[in-house]
Motif scaffolding. Structure first.
Motif, PDB file in Angstrom:
ATOM      1  N   MET A 268       0.720  -1.153   0.117  1.00 44.45           N
ATOM      2  CA  MET A 268      -0.006  -0.062  -0.031  1.00 44.45           C
ATOM      3  C   MET A 268       0.926   1.400  -0.027  1.00 44.45           C
ATOM      4  SD  MET A 268      -3.037   0.728   2.666  1.00 44.45           S
ATOM      5  CE  MET A 268      -4.093   2.192   2.212  1.00 44.45           C
ATOM      6  N   THR A 269       0.674   2.020  -1.061  1.00 43.44           N
ATOM      7  CA  THR A 269       1.480   3.477  -1.122  1.00 43.44           C
ATOM      8  C   THR A 269       1.006   4.395  -0.400  1.00 43.44           C
ATOM      9  OG1 THR A 269       2.057   2.754  -3.341  1.00 43.44           O
ATOM     10  CG2 THR A 269       2.684   4.997  -2.611  1.00 43.44           C
ATOM     11  N   SER A 270       1.787   5.034   0.624  1.00 35.16           N
ATOM     12  CA  SER A 270       1.508   6.229   1.415  1.00 35.16           C
ATOM     13  C   SER A 270       1.920   7.433   0.569  1.00 35.16           C
ATOM     14  CB  SER A 270       2.233   6.103   2.674  1.00 35.16           C
ATOM     15  OG  SER A 270       3.723   6.098   2.440  1.00 35.16           O
ATOM     16  N   THR A 271       1.035   8.370   0.770  1.00 42.00           N
ATOM     17  CA  THR A 271       0.958   9.663   0.537  1.00 42.00           C
ATOM     18  C   THR A 271       1.625  10.747   1.221  1.00 42.00           C
ATOM     19  OG1 THR A 271      -1.388  10.130   0.470  1.00 42.00           O
ATOM     20  CG2 THR A 271      -0.471   8.993  -1.785  1.00 42.00           C
ATOM     21  N   VAL A 272       2.286  11.447   1.066  1.00 40.83           N
ATOM     22  CA  VAL A 272       2.891  12.710   1.763  1.00 40.83           C
ATOM     23  C   VAL A 272       2.077  13.910   1.665  1.00 40.83           C
ATOM     24  CG1 VAL A 272       4.613  14.194   2.456  1.00 40.83           C
ATOM     25  CG2 VAL A 272       5.085  11.718   1.937  1.00 40.83           C
ATOM     26  N   PRO A 273       1.217  14.432   2.529  1.00 37.29           N
ATOM     27  CA  PRO A 273       0.373  15.517   2.323  1.00 37.29           C
ATOM     28  C   PRO A 273       1.040  16.833   1.846  1.00 37.29           C
ATOM     29  CG  PRO A 273       0.663  15.268   4.666  1.00 37.29           C
ATOM     30  CD  PRO A 273       1.083  14.060   3.920  1.00 37.29           C
ATOM     31  N   PRO A 274       0.758  17.575   1.126  1.00 42.03           N
ATOM     32  CA  PRO A 274       1.433  18.776   0.488  1.00 42.03           C
ATOM     33  C   PRO A 274       1.824  19.534   1.653  1.00 42.03           C
ATOM     34  CG  PRO A 274      -0.794  18.960  -0.120  1.00 42.03           C
ATOM     35  CD  PRO A 274      -0.495  17.508   0.288  1.00 42.03           C
ATOM     36  N   ALA A 275       2.960  20.117   1.689  1.00 46.45           N
ATOM     37  CA  ALA A 275       3.370  21.107   2.734  1.00 46.45           C
ATOM     38  C   ALA A 275       2.153  22.241   2.709  1.00 46.45           C
ATOM     39  CB  ALA A 275       4.679  21.776   2.426  1.00 46.45           C
ATOM     40  N   THR A 276       1.814  22.725   3.992  1.00 45.38           N
ATOM     41  CA  THR A 276       1.134  24.016   3.805  1.00 45.38           C
ATOM     42  C   THR A 276       1.938  25.308   3.722  1.00 45.38           C
ATOM     43  OG1 THR A 276      -0.165  23.091   5.881  1.00 45.38           O
ATOM     44  CG2 THR A 276      -0.288  25.367   5.561  1.00 45.38           C
ATOM     45  N   PRO A 277       1.483  26.093   2.609  1.00 48.40           N
ATOM     46  CA  PRO A 277       2.254  27.250   2.293  1.00 48.40           C
ATOM     47  C   PRO A 277       2.295  28.421   3.497  1.00 48.40           C
ATOM     48  CG  PRO A 277       0.173  27.345   1.290  1.00 48.40           C
ATOM     49  CD  PRO A 277       0.272  26.043   2.007  1.00 48.40           C
ATOM     50  N   PRO A 278       3.334  28.894   3.673  1.00 47.98           N
ATOM     51  CA  PRO A 278       3.412  30.011   5.005  1.00 47.98           C
ATOM     52  C   PRO A 278       2.392  31.078   4.607  1.00 47.98           C
ATOM     53  CG  PRO A 278       5.317  30.287   3.331  1.00 47.98           C
ATOM     54  CD  PRO A 278       4.468  29.155   2.809  1.00 47.98           C
ATOM     55  N   SER A 279       1.864  31.436   6.103  1.00 48.35           N
ATOM     56  CA  SER A 279       1.013  32.815   5.835  1.00 48.35           C
ATOM     57  C   SER A 279       1.294  34.166   5.590  1.00 48.35           C
ATOM     58  CB  SER A 279       0.356  32.763   7.300  1.00 48.35           C
ATOM     59  OG  SER A 279       1.579  33.269   8.310  1.00 48.35           O
ATOM     60  N   ARG A 280       0.679  34.932   5.194  1.00 49.06           N
ATOM     61  CA  ARG A 280       1.119  36.316   4.825  1.00 49.06           C
ATOM     62  C   ARG A 280       1.994  36.811   6.128  1.00 49.06           C
ATOM     63  NH1 ARG A 280       1.533  35.602   0.164  1.00 49.06           N
ATOM     64  NH2 ARG A 280       2.064  37.954  -0.029  1.00 49.06           N
ATOM     65  N   LEU A 281       1.446  36.650   7.258  1.00 50.32           N
ATOM     66  CA  LEU A 281       2.333  37.110   8.354  1.00 50.32           C
ATOM     67  C   LEU A 281       3.779  36.534   8.446  1.00 50.32           C
ATOM     68  CD1 LEU A 281       2.726  38.628  11.002  1.00 50.32           C
ATOM     69  CD2 LEU A 281       1.535  36.555  12.049  1.00 50.32           C
ATOM     70  N   THR A 282       3.838  35.375   8.083  1.00 52.53           N
ATOM     71  CA  THR A 282       5.128  34.531   8.177  1.00 52.53           C
ATOM     72  C   THR A 282       5.961  34.826   7.021  1.00 52.53           C
ATOM     73  OG1 THR A 282       3.995  32.321   9.084  1.00 52.53           O
ATOM     74  CG2 THR A 282       6.509  32.189   8.067  1.00 52.53           C
ATOM     75  N   LEU A 283       5.432  35.226   6.041  1.00 49.83           N
ATOM     76  CA  LEU A 283       6.360  35.796   4.981  1.00 49.83           C
ATOM     77  C   LEU A 283       6.607  37.001   5.199  1.00 49.83           C
ATOM     78  CD1 LEU A 283       4.201  34.533   1.877  1.00 49.83           C
ATOM     79  CD2 LEU A 283       6.523  33.772   2.516  1.00 49.83           C
ATOM     80  N   TYR A 284       5.879  38.099   5.837  1.00 49.77           N
ATOM     81  CA  TYR A 284       6.126  39.687   5.950  1.00 49.77           C
ATOM     82  C   TYR A 284       7.374  39.589   7.182  1.00 49.77           C
ATOM     83  CZ  TYR A 284       2.212  41.083   3.437  1.00 49.77           C
ATOM     84  OH  TYR A 284       0.951  41.149   2.651  1.00 49.77           O
ATOM     85  N   LEU A 285       7.228  38.522   7.956  1.00 54.57           N
ATOM     86  CA  LEU A 285       8.195  38.468   9.183  1.00 54.57           C
ATOM     87  C   LEU A 285       9.575  38.025   8.512  1.00 54.57           C
ATOM     88  CD1 LEU A 285       6.318  36.849  12.102  1.00 54.57           C
ATOM     89  CD2 LEU A 285       7.155  39.180  11.897  1.00 54.57           C
ATOM     90  N   GLN A 286       9.401  37.041   7.617  1.00 54.21           N
ATOM     91  CA  GLN A 286      10.749  36.596   7.102  1.00 54.21           C
ATOM     92  C   GLN A 286      11.308  37.949   6.213  1.00 54.21           C
ATOM     93  OE1 GLN A 286       9.850  33.535   4.360  1.00 54.21           O
ATOM     94  NE2 GLN A 286       9.488  31.782   6.192  1.00 54.21           N
ATOM     95  N   LEU A 287      10.635  38.644   5.758  1.00 54.98           N
ATOM     96  CA  LEU A 287      10.870  39.656   4.638  1.00 54.98           C
ATOM     97  C   LEU A 287      11.480  40.946   5.747  1.00 54.98           C
ATOM     98  CD1 LEU A 287      10.952  41.220   2.121  1.00 54.98           C
ATOM     99  CD2 LEU A 287       8.597  42.347   2.894  1.00 54.98           C
ATOM    100  N   ILE A 288      11.188  41.038   6.712  1.00 53.42           N
ATOM    101  CA  ILE A 288      11.679  42.060   7.654  1.00 53.42           C
ATOM    102  C   ILE A 288      12.899  41.355   8.653  1.00 53.42           C
ATOM    103  CG2 ILE A 288       9.721  43.509   7.604  1.00 53.42           C
ATOM    104  CD1 ILE A 288       9.056  42.598  10.338  1.00 53.42           C
ATOM    105  N   ARG A 289      13.224  40.356   8.435  1.00 49.91           N
ATOM    106  CA  ARG A 289      14.204  39.477   8.964  1.00 49.91           C
ATOM    107  C   ARG A 289      13.826  39.637  10.483  1.00 49.91           C
ATOM    108  NH1 ARG A 289      15.262  40.747   4.339  1.00 49.91           N
ATOM    109  NH2 ARG A 289      17.170  41.535   3.463  1.00 49.91           N
ATOM    110  N   TRP A 290      12.957  39.150  11.117  1.00 45.67           N
ATOM    111  CA  TRP A 290      12.302  39.352  12.284  1.00 45.67           C
ATOM    112  C   TRP A 290      13.188  38.262  13.218  1.00 45.67           C
ATOM    113  CZ3 TRP A 290       9.997  42.485  15.356  1.00 45.67           C
ATOM    114  CH2 TRP A 290       9.514  42.258  16.502  1.00 45.67           C
ATOM    115  N   ASP A 291      13.580  37.322  12.452  1.00 44.70           N
ATOM    116  CA  ASP A 291      14.365  36.073  13.054  1.00 44.70           C
ATOM    117  C   ASP A 291      15.922  36.471  13.410  1.00 44.70           C
ATOM    118  OD1 ASP A 291      14.630  35.949  10.522  1.00 44.70           O
ATOM    119  OD2 ASP A 291      14.992  33.821  10.561  1.00 44.70           O
ATOM    120  N   ARG A 292      16.237  37.674  12.726  1.00 46.29           N
ATOM    121  CA  ARG A 292      17.604  37.924  12.971  1.00 46.29           C
ATOM    122  C   ARG A 292      17.649  39.225  13.533  1.00 46.29           C
ATOM    123  NH1 ARG A 292      19.586  36.070   6.692  1.00 46.29           N
ATOM    124  NH2 ARG A 292      18.864  33.728   6.963  1.00 46.29           N
TER     125      ARG A 292
END
Length: 301
Positions: free
Chosen positions: A1-25
């Motif tokens: 029986m072949t298992s399928t991997v669910p597609p990754a959930t795309p990041p939210s707009r907030l997550t993308l904006y935080l990445q843009l402003i380097r919030w983690d740096r």
């Protein structure tokens, strides 16, 4: 029986904006914050009050974040060819140019709202600070050492701090003494030091795509140049501090900063990317040492 991997959930707009402003740096905005707060303490001859501390701390975070938005829009075509930056949201298209510019504008307006709670000289200087911040990403295309423009942008909080702390209700810059501009020039050399370390990380990619940097301009003298920048910054800041009445605890902070600069030499001398990036990312501790020495010295008077 072949298992399928669910597609990754795309990041939210907030997550993308935080990445843009380097919030983690946070190292990025800390590099702006420590010299600005040190200047604020010097100008006020001690604790400047929570209002100004809050204004300049929040303003620093907001303007660094806005600068990231402008930088990523300006560099989006270059960034896709550099491994370290290829995954940035604007470069990948996850955040549109319009979104990034609108976010940058909103952050800038929020920062300007903070400046409006200070005084006219600080407000006037904020326009110049914004202009330099916008100009930096484009300086890479025309200047051999665009880090000099970044140095002005990252040091402009110093005269603004003096303007805000020394007061004044007139729409002129008489409230800003020459010592504030001298500290700006001194701090510019620190920015040249740490951003050349940063440029050493991307030197091969920058040569390939045609972006200019101080690491390329200095060539085989890059390490010597960085150490000269550190020495000039610390010598100028120490001399100006003594002239402004600071004493032994301030000099102790300078000594701790100098020890860190020597440690950076051991990291960058072999020009390995990882070690150069470590040196860059740890620079905020060097700035903190100078700030801490300033605060302790003024507090123990």
């Amino acid at each position: 029986m072949t298992s399928t991997v669910p597609p990754a959930t795309p990041p939210s707009r907030l997550t993308l904006y935080l990445q843009l402003i380097r919030w983690d740096r946070p190292a990025g905005w800390l590099l702006l914050l420590w010299p600005t707060l040190a200047a604020l303490w010097i100008a006020a001859d001690g604790f400047p009050g929570w209002h100004l501390v809050a204004v300049f701390t929040l303003g620093t975070v907001l303007m660094r974040s806005a600068g990231c938005c402008v930088n990523d829009v300006a560099d989006r075509e270059f960034d896709r060819h550099v491994k370290r930056t290829a995954g940035r949201p604007v470069t990948t298209g996850a955040v549109s140019v319009k979104e990034a510019l609108l976010l940058g504008a909103a952050l800038s307006l929020a920062s300007f709202g903070l400046v409006l709670t200070t005084n006219p000289p600080a407000i006037l200087l904020s326009f110049a600070a914004l202009a330099v911040a916008i100009a930096y990403p484009f300086a890479k295309r025309v200047l051999a050492m665009p880090q000099a423009v970044l140095g002005i942008a990252f040091s402009f909080g110093i005269p603004m701090a003096f303007a805000a702390a020394l007061g004044g209700t007139e729409w002129n810059l008489r409230a800003v003494p020459l010592s504030a501009w001298a500290l700006l020039v001194a701090n510019l050399f620190w920015v040249l030091a740490y951003d050349t370390e940063y440029a050493m990380v991307d030197r091969d990619d920058d040569l390939r795509i045609g972006v200019r940097s101080s690491a390329i301009a200095l060539g085989r003298w890059d390490v010597a140049g960085i150490m000269m920048f550190y020495a000039t910054y610390l010598a100028m800041w120490a001399g100006l501090g003594l002239r402004l009445g600071l004493g032994r605890w301030f000099l102790a902070g300078i000594a701790v900063a100098a020890a860190q600069a020597l440690w950076h030499y051991t990291l960058i001398r072999h020009r390995q990317r990882a070690e150069c990036f470590t040196a860059f990312r740890s620079n905020h501790w060097l700035g903190f040492a100078v700030f801490a020495g300033t605060v302790v010295d003024l507090g123990l008077r």
